[in-house]
Design an enzyme around this catalytic site. Structure first.
Site, PDB file in Angstrom:
ATOM      1  N   LYS A   1       0.694  -1.219   0.000  1.00 51.01           N
ATOM      2  CA  LYS A   1      -0.014   0.057   0.124  1.00 51.01           C
ATOM      3  C   LYS A   1       0.964   1.283  -0.027  1.00 51.01           C
ATOM      4  O   LYS A   1       0.512   2.048  -0.658  1.00 51.01           O
ATOM      5  CB  LYS A   1      -0.975  -0.064   1.257  1.00 51.01           C
TER       6      LYS A   1
ATOM      7  N   LYS B   1      -1.545  11.487   5.511  1.00 49.95           N
ATOM      8  CA  LYS B   1      -0.861  10.443   6.540  1.00 49.95           C
ATOM      9  C   LYS B   1      -0.440   9.325   5.898  1.00 49.95           C
ATOM     10  O   LYS B   1       0.762   8.899   6.569  1.00 49.95           O
ATOM     11  CB  LYS B   1      -2.329   9.979   7.415  1.00 49.95           C
TER      12      LYS B   1
END
Length: 293
Positions: free
Chosen positions: A170, A238
């Site tokens: 990811k 983030k």
């Protein structure tokens, strides 16, 4: 199957609905009870806590904001670990640091609970349409058990490797999407500054080597000025922080990620954190004295 789902926000709600549509019995929990209402209306069973939810099922999913949230819903005083029986499988679809996954998975293993990290790509549209990409790390036999559930929510489902490997994949995904979002915004801003229609530029580029899904899908939304969040800017901020932290920990250079991360920092700092990350286009426009709204 009886399955539990924790976290019913932008992504979690449609994912849980797709499990219901596939015929599974879905037990749900969210911090805000009103978030559960659409699922309950669709036939889901509400739980009072993650622990209670885990007592009713063998497999639980979570889709929450960051590592502290995953830790709270799994290991907290009302977490999954308190209600799960040995052999329980917990699948976390959030995007968190690989090291955080390994730490949480090790503590769950002490309770006899297997954890898979299964972050997703595809955004809100992919969650709604059941076409998400799952990148999965953890025990391969546990992955085989939950794969039919993943297939109810996604189209591309890949076991990457051991615990944390899904989150590494990811992070790689976010490098490519984050850098490309910034690049598309930069290109459109240049076209407009030169008095050229960026929609025509996009049409031309889609037919050449510059083609990407980001240019096709997010580029269209930029041109339509549709900044409604499918993936909020603060989430991209983030995620890029995770990328840079992992690069620092591994001692590898990540210069393009660092540049993209600063654009998302600036986007959040400009008060646009709740808009889609493609609103980075507004920053480019503001810097050249353009529309920027």
């Amino acid at each position: 199957m009886d399955v539990g789902f924790i976290g019913l926000g932008l992504m979690g709600r449609p994912m849980a609905l797709n499990l219901l549509r596939a015929g599974h019995r879905v037990h749900v929990w969210a911090r805000r009870r009103e978030s559960m209402a659409p699922l309950i209306e669709a036939g889901a069973i509400a739980a009072d806590s993650p622990a209670e939810l885990a007592r009713s099922v063998r497999i639980t999913f979570s889709m929450v904001a960051d590592a502290p949230d995953v830790e709270e819903v799994t290991l907290g005083e009302r977490g999954v670990a308190l209600g799960a029986q040995p052999g329980h499988i917990h699948v976390d679809c959030s995007t968190i640091a690989p090291e955080a996954v390994r730490r949480i998975a090790a503590r769950l293993a002490e309770r006899g609970v297997l954890m898979l990290d299964a972050p997703v790509s595809g955004g809100e549209i992919g969650a709604i349409e059941g076409t998400l990409t799952f990148m999965v790390g953890g025990d391969e036999s546990a992955f085989a058990t939950v794969r039919p559930l993943l297939e109810a929510m996604g189209r591309t489902i890949t076991w990457i490797g051991s615990s944390g490997a899904g989150q590494v994949a990811k992070a790689c995904n976010q490098i490519l999407t984050g850098v490309t979002v910034v690049a598309v915004a930069e290109a459109f801003n240049l076209a407009r500054a030169e008095g050229v229609d960026p929609s025509r530029v996009r049409t031309a580029l889609l037919g050449g080597s510059a083609y990407s899904r980001v240019l096709e899908n997010h580029g269209a939304r930029m041109l339509d000025r549709n900044f409604r969040p499918g993936f909020k800017a603060w989430m991209h901020q983030k995620d890029m922080r995770i990328v840079l932290d992992e690069a620092h920990r591994s001692g590898v250079p990540a210069p393009l990620s660092a540049v993209a991360a600063q654009w998302f920092n600036a986007l959040v700092g400009a008060g646009l954190g709740e808009e889609d990350s493609i609103a980075v286009l507004k920053l480019f426009e503001q810097m050249r004295g353009g529309q920027g709204r």
